[in-house]
Motif scaffolding. Structure first.
Motif, short mmCIF file in Angstrom:
data_model
loop_
_atom_site.label_atom_id
_atom_site.label_comp_id
_atom_site.label_asym_id
_atom_site.label_seq_id
_atom_site.Cartn_x
_atom_site.Cartn_y
_atom_site.Cartn_z
N ASP A 48 15.33 -53.72 -30.03
CA ASP A 48 16.76 -53.62 -29.77
C ASP A 48 17.06 -52.36 -28.97
N THR A 92 12.30 -56.21 -33.74
CA THR A 92 12.79 -57.46 -34.32
C THR A 92 11.65 -58.46 -34.27
N HIS A 145 10.95 -62.26 -34.80
CA HIS A 145 11.75 -63.47 -34.80
C HIS A 145 11.31 -64.54 -35.80
#
Length: 65
Positions: free
Chosen positions: A27, A33, A35
């Motif tokens: 980010d 992150t 997924h």
């Protein structure tokens, strides 16, 4: 296959996202992150996922199964 992410260990280098952009991203604050958190990585993404795990310079990623 599942991947374990050690978020505190991650330093935000982004090599995993380079290897497997459909699986990992960073980010705006360089926070990772993942997924597929809590689920299996789809079979078609597994080669890229393994490459991402191997590319991590701080060993923040680990294949569980």
């Amino acid at each position: 296959m599942k991947i374990s992410v050690d978020h505190p260990r991650c330093e935000g280098h982004g090599l995993c996202a380079d290897q497997a952009p459909d699986i990992f991203s960073l980010d705006d604050d360089a926070e990772l992150t993942y997924h597929f958190e809590g689920t299996d990585v789809p079979e078609e993404h597994q080669p890229a996922a393994r490459a991402a795990v191997n590319a991590c310079p701080v060993a923040a990623l680990r294949v569980l199964s």
